[in-house]
Every structure is written in C-alpha cells, then in structure tokens.
Design an enzyme around this catalytic site. Structure first.
Site, PDB file in Angstrom:
ATOM      1  N   GLU A 297       6.138  -0.714  -5.527  1.00  0.00           N
ATOM      2  CA  GLU A 297       4.955  -1.047  -6.312  1.00  0.00           C
ATOM      3  C   GLU A 297       3.759  -0.906  -5.385  1.00  0.00           C
ATOM      4  O   GLU A 297       3.548  -1.744  -4.513  1.00  0.00           O
ATOM      5  CB  GLU A 297       5.053  -2.465  -6.868  1.00  0.00           C
ATOM      6  CG  GLU A 297       6.113  -2.602  -7.946  1.00  0.00           C
ATOM      7  CD  GLU A 297       6.142  -3.990  -8.554  1.00  0.00           C
ATOM      8  OE1 GLU A 297       5.356  -4.845  -8.105  1.00  0.00           O
ATOM      9  OE2 GLU A 297       6.957  -4.220  -9.459  1.00  0.00           O
TER      10      GLU A 297
ATOM     11  N   VAL B 254       2.187   2.104   3.612  1.00  0.00           N
ATOM     12  CA  VAL B 254       3.388   1.379   4.047  1.00  0.00           C
ATOM     13  C   VAL B 254       4.575   1.753   3.161  1.00  0.00           C
ATOM     14  O   VAL B 254       5.719   1.796   3.625  1.00  0.00           O
ATOM     15  CB  VAL B 254       3.136  -0.144   4.025  1.00  0.00           C
ATOM     16  CG1 VAL B 254       4.385  -0.912   4.447  1.00  0.00           C
ATOM     17  CG2 VAL B 254       1.967  -0.500   4.939  1.00  0.00           C
ATOM     18  N   GLY B 255       4.312   2.058   1.895  1.00  0.00           N
ATOM     19  CA  GLY B 255       5.387   2.502   1.005  1.00  0.00           C
ATOM     20  C   GLY B 255       6.118   3.712   1.544  1.00  0.00           C
ATOM     21  O   GLY B 255       7.343   3.827   1.397  1.00  0.00           O
TER      22      GLY B 255
ATOM     23  N   SER C  61       0.822  -1.207   0.000  1.00  0.00           N
ATOM     24  CA  SER C  61       0.000   0.000   0.000  1.00  0.00           C
ATOM     25  C   SER C  61       0.859   1.262   0.000  1.00  0.00           C
ATOM     26  O   SER C  61       2.009   1.244   0.456  1.00  0.00           O
ATOM     27  CB  SER C  61      -0.900   0.020   1.235  1.00  0.00           C
ATOM     28  OG  SER C  61      -0.111   0.223   2.403  1.00  0.00           O
TER      29      SER C  61
END
Length: 470
Positions: A215, A197-198, A194
């Site tokens: 990604e 979290v990225g 997500s």
C-alpha cells in the site's frame, strides 16, 4: 529509544514459526473470539489511545476517534460478522465437461506474516491489517514505525493483553531492525509506506518468492468540473486535505480546476479555511501537527522553494518550528519542477492547477504515476465517467473524498506505483489467505479417458471434446 536486538527478533521469529501450524488450525469461532476480545480492549482503552495520539500528533480526541479508533472498530465488527462465511469453502459452480467433479475454493492461511506499518495513522493501520491477518488464521510480526512512540506503546499493550507472543508480536525499530526482518522468510509481507521503500520490500520479498501486499501512495488528484457548487466542494476538499494535517495517503494531493473558476475558488478557500480553523489555525483545537522535525523541514523547504520559483500563496503559509506547525496552505502557480508537484506532499499544502479543457487535466494526471486515489467533482455523469475511463487509480470517489476507504464492501489498494494487492474487509481476508483450488472427482475419473496407450478411441474422445467444449 532501545529497540529489540537482532537475536531477540530471531527468538520471536522462531517461536512464531514453531507455532504457525497450530494457529493455522484455529477454527473460525476461535479467531472470532480473539477479535471480539481485541474490540473490547480497544473500547476500554479509548481515553489512553486518544491521549497517545495527542502526544504524537497534537490530534484532537474527536479526530482520533473518527480517523483511528472508529475505523478499527468498524473493520473488526465487519470481520466478526462475516468470518464464518468467509472461511467456508466456496463452490465455483458446475461444468458440463466435469459433471462428476465438485470444484471449490478452500481458504487456507498463508502462514507466517510480516506487517510493516507507517507513522501517519499509527493506531488504525496496524490494527486494521492485523485484524484481517488474524481472521485468515496466520501468525504475525507487527513492525510499527519508530516515529509514533506514544501510540506504539498503547498498541503493544492492547495486543499483549489479547495475543501471546508466539501468535502476534509487536516490534519497533529503525532501518537495521527492519532490514533484518526482511532477511527472514515469511509467507506474506504486508507493507504500507512510500513507493521508494516499497521497491526495497519487493526486492527483499523476491529472494524467497514471498507474496506481498504493498500500500503505497503518490499524487492523488482532485478534478473539478465547471458546474459544481464551489463552496460545498471546497469544504469537502478542506476536510479531506487537512485532516491529520494532510498526513493521509489518500488525501487529495493537488486540485485541477477550470480556469473560469479561478477567482471564485480562491476566495472561497480563504473564507472556508477561516471558518474551519479560525483566523489563526495554530490555536484551533481541531488541527493536528507534523509528526517530527524531519517531515516539518521537508515541507517548509518545499514551500519556500515554491515561493522562490514564483508560486502564489492563496491562503496560509505560516509555520512554527517549535510547534511543528504548518498552517493549512493553498498555493497556486507552482513550478512543475518544484517538489510539491513532483513528489507526494504528505502535508497541509494544497496546490491548485488550472486547466482549460478536461482532456488537458486528464493528460496532466496521466503524465504522472498512477495515483492511489482520484477524486471527481461534477454534476454531470458523462464528465465523471469520462475521467474514470481515461485515467487509472487505485480508487475513485465522486462528489466526496476519503469515504471510499470507509466502505466495508470496497477494497483498498493502489495500482503499479501506488500499490500492489488489496486490503480491508473481504479483500483483506483474501490477501492473507491462499485460495486453494480443489477438484473432487466423484465416481468415474475423467483422466481414465486419456489412459495410455493412446488409441483411435482417445483420438475420437478428444475430437468430441473439441467439438462440444472447444
């Protein structure tokens, strides 16, 4: 479930750090041998893989083959076919100013890599990215999601049969274990998950100036023109949206439809969903389940809230908590404040948004974060180009859906909120490699023309360069 202790993680990390320099020197032929062995092991374990995916997702054997196993096999075969070419130095061409310089790019491994993968495609995603990482000549720690334990076991078993732990190690764990891994210094971190979290991954990587590939995801729209074959497009959208029960990062998240098609498209959705999954999709052998109760509760809450705010369920809507089942659902008139319209859905709920003019649809897309994918359905090439020109997305597919990720010569990746960097095929190999610039001067060194002390001759030489090349 028992996860490795932090000291065990440190031990594996140290083993790989010690071995990274040696792995970097593996010739392309040896890397190719390892990938061929991996391909063989996957073929031998196909029944086990299918069984594991059924346990985690209630996923049919055929859907497991199409979306997980075949995707990995295709990627491995593509890399094996091209690794010899990709690893060779590449000339950047001749320059009139540098007539005595051989200039080229040398592809060297980045070194020690951390790959963090999600639960939604727990076989495909770890192995596709690991294949590129190994092809590039790196050591790797592969951190799998804790939410797909049955598939994780078979992934770990296969990889342990191919790679020693000081080359490739497979770890599971939750926040504590992942946080510890992120505190260690890697040469590259590849993360799929997500945007929220990225951002955490990016912040952790910045402390060591570690290179990253992210990604992510987002709300990937599908835009329909008025001149379409409605039934064919609806069939296409149903497969793309409801494969893996909607738990696909590039699934169409919502669909923008011309108002004049409202009655027709809603009726066709009802008919085609019944055709695809029967009168009661819970009995369909082809329809997967939600991964766990947390995700099930999130989706049910969003659907319930949408209905309370006035949304109309066009088709579907049934749920079964015990089965972690949510019926393929198409919904209209969703409030813009509802989470179905503010967050990535990542499940089998498909909102329809109606528009009058295409620029209204484009504004709707551009008012949100840039998506990972964008789909356009039209028989008018001008319409298609207009949508592409005035929007931004990681990838775009015209008159089909999801297939862009399967094309061996196209990169996969997002833009801004939907991702950083690219993966798969040549682009995956390049992401895990450092493109090292090399200028090899032959004979007379050009820098001699600038030697101290600067003189009139130096001045004239600089003026000549500016006149010819400036």
């Amino acid at each position: 479930m028992e996860y490795p202790s932090l000291s065990e993680i440190d031990k594996i990390y140290a083993l790989q750090q010690k071995n990274t320099a040696e792995i970097k020197q593996l010739p392309a032929s040896k890397r190719e041998q390892l990938l061929r062995k991996l391909l063989t092991k996957i073929k031998e374990a196909e029944n086990e893989i299918q069984a594991a995916l059924y346990q985690d997702f209630h996923k049919s054997a055929l859907e497991s083959t199409i979306t997980e196993i075949l995707a990995v096999e295709m990627e491995l075969k593509h890399i094996i076919k091209n690794i010899g070419k990709w690893t060779k130095d590449k000339s950047v061409g001749w320059s009139a100013m540098f007539t005595n310089v051989k200039a080229y790019l040398h592809y060297e491994p980045k070194g020690h890599v951390l790959i963090i993968t999600p639960w939604n495609y727990p076989f495909q995603l770890p192995l596709v990215h690991l294949a590129a990482c190994i092809a590039a000549g790196n050591t790797a720690i592969l951190k799998l999601s804790e939410f797909s334990p049955h598939t994780n076991r078979i992934v770990k078993k296969i990889l342990q049969e191919v790679f020693p732990e000081d080359h490739v190690a497979v770890l599971e764990g939750e926040v504590k274990e992942t946080t510890h891994l992120l505190s260690l210094r890697f040469d590259h971190i590849h993360f799929t998950g997500s945007p929220a979290v990225g951002k955490i991954i990016m912040e952790a990587a910045s402390k060591n100036l570690t290179d990253i590939t992210l990604e992510l995801g987002g709300k990937s729209p599908a835009v329909l023109d008025r001149n379409i074959n409605v039934r064919r497009v609806v069939q296409n959208l149903i497969w793309a949206k409801f494969v893996n029960a909607g738990q696909t990062c590039i699934a169409p998240d919502y669909v923008l439809v011309p108002r004049q098609l409202k009655s027709e498209i809603e009726q066709v959705f009802r008919e085609e969903l019944r055709e695809a999954f029967g009168r009661d999709a819970i009995n369909s052998p082809d329809y997967a389940r939600i991964i766990n109760k947390k995700q099930f509760d999130r989706l049910v809450e969003a659907l319930t809230d949408a209905k309370h705010l006035g949304a109309q369920v066009i088709s579907g809507g049934a749920t079964d908590e015990k089965e972690l089942y949510i019926e393929p659902t198409v919904i209209g008139q969703v409030a813009m404040t509802n989470s179905l319209m503010t967050e990535e859905i990542f499940g089998p709920i498909f909102p329809i948004v109606y528009y009058s003019q295409i620029d209204e649809a484009i504004k709707f897309i551009n008012d949100r974060e840039k998506p990972l994918a964008l789909y356009v359905f039209s028989n008018d090439g001008i319409f298609n180009k207009h949508v592409i020109r005035y929007t931004s997305a990681g990838s775009t597919c015209i008159n089909d859906a999801l297939i862009q990720i399967m094309h061996p010569k196209l990169p996969f990746g997002g833009v801004n909120n939907s991702g950083i960097g690219q993966s798969t095929g040549w682009y995956g190999f390049r992401a895990f490699s450092h493109e090292r610039a090399v200028a090899d001067a032959k004979g007379f060194p050009l820098s001699k023309m600038f030697w101290f002390p600067y003189s009139e001759r130096t001045h004239k030489f600089v003026q000549w360069i500016r006149k010819i090349f400036g």
